[in-house]
Design a protein around this motif. Sequence first.
Motif, PDB file in Angstrom:
ATOM      1  N   SER A   1      65.861  -8.160 -48.630  1.00  0.00           N
ATOM      2  CA  SER A   1      64.796  -8.386 -47.658  1.00  0.00           C
ATOM      3  C   SER A   1      63.682  -7.348 -47.735  1.00  0.00           C
ATOM      4  N   ASN A   2      63.917  -6.256 -48.467  1.00  0.00           N
ATOM      5  CA  ASN A   2      62.927  -5.177 -48.524  1.00  0.00           C
ATOM      6  C   ASN A   2      62.504  -4.773 -49.924  1.00  0.00           C
ATOM      7  N   SER A   3      62.932  -5.501 -50.951  1.00  0.00           N
ATOM      8  CA  SER A   3      62.525  -5.114 -52.297  1.00  0.00           C
ATOM      9  C   SER A   3      62.497  -6.316 -53.242  1.00  0.00           C
ATOM     10  N   ALA A   4      61.541  -6.239 -54.178  1.00  0.00           N
ATOM     11  CA  ALA A   4      61.372  -7.317 -55.145  1.00  0.00           C
ATOM     12  C   ALA A   4      60.690  -6.762 -56.392  1.00  0.00           C
ATOM     13  N   ILE A   5      60.867  -7.487 -57.485  1.00  0.00           N
ATOM     14  CA  ILE A   5      60.244  -7.119 -58.753  1.00  0.00           C
ATOM     15  C   ILE A   5      59.484  -8.332 -59.279  1.00  0.00           C
ATOM     16  N   ASP A   6      58.260  -8.079 -59.746  1.00  0.00           N
ATOM     17  CA  ASP A   6      57.429  -9.101 -60.369  1.00  0.00           C
ATOM     18  C   ASP A   6      57.092  -8.572 -61.757  1.00  0.00           C
ATOM     19  N   ALA A   7      57.545  -9.255 -62.800  1.00  0.00           N
ATOM     20  CA  ALA A   7      57.301  -8.810 -64.170  1.00  0.00           C
ATOM     21  C   ALA A   7      56.794  -9.974 -64.998  1.00  0.00           C
ATOM     22  N   GLY A   8      55.985  -9.666 -66.006  1.00  0.00           N
ATOM     23  CA  GLY A   8      55.489 -10.714 -66.866  1.00  0.00           C
ATOM     24  C   GLY A   8      54.338 -10.243 -67.726  1.00  0.00           C
ATOM     25  N   ALA A   9      53.426 -11.171 -67.974  1.00  0.00           N
ATOM     26  CA  ALA A   9      52.256 -10.880 -68.802  1.00  0.00           C
ATOM     27  C   ALA A   9      51.004 -11.331 -68.070  1.00  0.00           C
ATOM     28  N   TYR A  10      49.918 -10.575 -68.264  1.00  0.00           N
ATOM     29  CA  TYR A  10      48.641 -10.966 -67.703  1.00  0.00           C
ATOM     30  C   TYR A  10      47.520 -10.619 -68.653  1.00  0.00           C
TER      31      TYR A  10
ATOM     32  N   ASP B   1      32.112  -4.257 -69.859  1.00  0.00           N
ATOM     33  CA  ASP B   1      31.540  -2.952 -70.192  1.00  0.00           C
ATOM     34  C   ASP B   1      30.381  -2.669 -69.243  1.00  0.00           C
ATOM     35  N   PRO B   2      30.421  -1.558 -68.484  1.00  0.00           N
ATOM     36  CA  PRO B   2      29.374  -1.277 -67.504  1.00  0.00           C
ATOM     37  C   PRO B   2      27.994  -1.056 -68.131  1.00  0.00           C
ATOM     38  N   LYS B   3      27.942  -0.668 -69.406  1.00  0.00           N
ATOM     39  CA  LYS B   3      26.655  -0.410 -70.070  1.00  0.00           C
ATOM     40  C   LYS B   3      26.059  -1.656 -70.703  1.00  0.00           C
ATOM     41  N   THR B   4      26.907  -2.458 -71.348  1.00  0.00           N
ATOM     42  CA  THR B   4      26.390  -3.607 -72.102  1.00  0.00           C
ATOM     43  C   THR B   4      26.605  -4.946 -71.406  1.00  0.00           C
ATOM     44  N   GLY B   5      27.536  -4.978 -70.471  1.00  0.00           N
ATOM     45  CA  GLY B   5      27.878  -6.238 -69.817  1.00  0.00           C
ATOM     46  C   GLY B   5      28.788  -7.119 -70.649  1.00  0.00           C
ATOM     47  N   LYS B   6      29.171  -6.624 -71.826  1.00  0.00           N
ATOM     48  CA  LYS B   6      30.045  -7.394 -72.710  1.00  0.00           C
ATOM     49  C   LYS B   6      31.455  -7.430 -72.135  1.00  0.00           C
ATOM     50  N   LYS B   7      32.070  -8.617 -72.143  1.00  0.00           N
ATOM     51  CA  LYS B   7      33.426  -8.800 -71.624  1.00  0.00           C
ATOM     52  C   LYS B   7      34.431  -8.774 -72.764  1.00  0.00           C
ATOM     53  N   ARG B   8      35.594  -8.231 -72.437  1.00  0.00           N
ATOM     54  CA  ARG B   8      36.716  -8.278 -73.367  1.00  0.00           C
ATOM     55  C   ARG B   8      37.980  -8.537 -72.557  1.00  0.00           C
ATOM     56  N   VAL B   9      38.937  -9.161 -73.186  1.00  0.00           N
ATOM     57  CA  VAL B   9      40.206  -9.473 -72.523  1.00  0.00           C
ATOM     58  C   VAL B   9      41.297  -8.592 -73.121  1.00  0.00           C
ATOM     59  N   VAL B  10      42.007  -7.915 -72.237  1.00  0.00           N
ATOM     60  CA  VAL B  10      43.145  -7.095 -72.643  1.00  0.00           C
ATOM     61  C   VAL B  10      44.407  -7.874 -72.284  1.00  0.00           C
ATOM     62  N   GLU B  11      45.200  -8.179 -73.303  1.00  0.00           N
ATOM     63  CA  GLU B  11      46.480  -8.845 -73.064  1.00  0.00           C
ATOM     64  C   GLU B  11      47.511  -7.754 -72.788  1.00  0.00           C
ATOM     65  N   ALA B  12      48.168  -7.859 -71.642  1.00  0.00           N
ATOM     66  CA  ALA B  12      49.099  -6.800 -71.249  1.00  0.00           C
ATOM     67  C   ALA B  12      50.352  -7.391 -70.624  1.00  0.00           C
ATOM     68  N   ARG B  13      51.375  -6.580 -70.590  1.00  0.00           N
ATOM     69  CA  ARG B  13      52.595  -6.935 -69.866  1.00  0.00           C
ATOM     70  C   ARG B  13      52.677  -6.002 -68.666  1.00  0.00           C
ATOM     71  N   TYR B  14      53.375  -6.449 -67.645  1.00  0.00           N
ATOM     72  CA  TYR B  14      53.398  -5.673 -66.402  1.00  0.00           C
ATOM     73  C   TYR B  14      54.749  -5.758 -65.719  1.00  0.00           C
ATOM     74  N   THR B  15      54.986  -4.775 -64.867  1.00  0.00           N
ATOM     75  CA  THR B  15      56.092  -4.796 -63.915  1.00  0.00           C
ATOM     76  C   THR B  15      55.584  -4.176 -62.621  1.00  0.00           C
ATOM     77  N   TYR B  16      55.743  -4.897 -61.540  1.00  0.00           N
ATOM     78  CA  TYR B  16      55.470  -4.365 -60.206  1.00  0.00           C
ATOM     79  C   TYR B  16      56.796  -4.333 -59.465  1.00  0.00           C
ATOM     80  N   GLU B  17      57.130  -3.190 -58.924  1.00  0.00           N
ATOM     81  CA  GLU B  17      58.283  -3.101 -58.041  1.00  0.00           C
ATOM     82  C   GLU B  17      57.729  -2.897 -56.635  1.00  0.00           C
TER      83      GLU B  17
END
Length: 175
Positions: free
Chosen positions: A123-132, A138-154
């Motif tokens: 009731s007080n803890s959970a884990i969310d893991a996966g990929a995002y 880029d703040p100077k050029t405005g060019k966008k890039r996508v970073v593929e990453a994996r994550y874990t949130y506890e």
Amino acid sequence: MTRRSISKRAAVVTVTTVLALGTLGTVAATAGPQHETKPTKHTNSTKPSKKQIAALFDGWNAALQTGDPKKVANRYAPDAVLLPTVSNEIRTDRAEIVDYFEHFLPNKPVAKKVETYINVLDSNSAIDAGAYDITLTDPKTGKKRVVEARYTYEYEKRGSKWLIVNHHSSVMPEG
């Protein structure tokens, strides 16, 4: 074996059996559901749903959109550990987490889950893991890039608030 030793043995076996059955009866009587801890108005034994836990990520992502590092840091417990995506420094307190987001948020990050696995532990803890995918601008050029990453949130519920106690995010090694 004499009649007397047979009688003694029978008495010992009888006493042992009675004691064992008595102990089992006591254990059975005290282990039943009537002796389980009942939730009170001070405890919450209801487990959150996976959807409720998934919404915690949405709240974190929305905090990113504000551009305010303190609002993002408010999603973390004071003793949280952050292993961030684009920094080699492990962050272990609020000041360090705020510092990370002060440098990260100018990239206008937007995270989108690609794959997720949620485990509600209690009731007080959970884990969310996966990929995002994290889209950065880029703040100077405005060019966008996508970073593929994996994550874990506890997540841990402290008082009435769900907080991130451990967050690990890393670039996909084969990306």
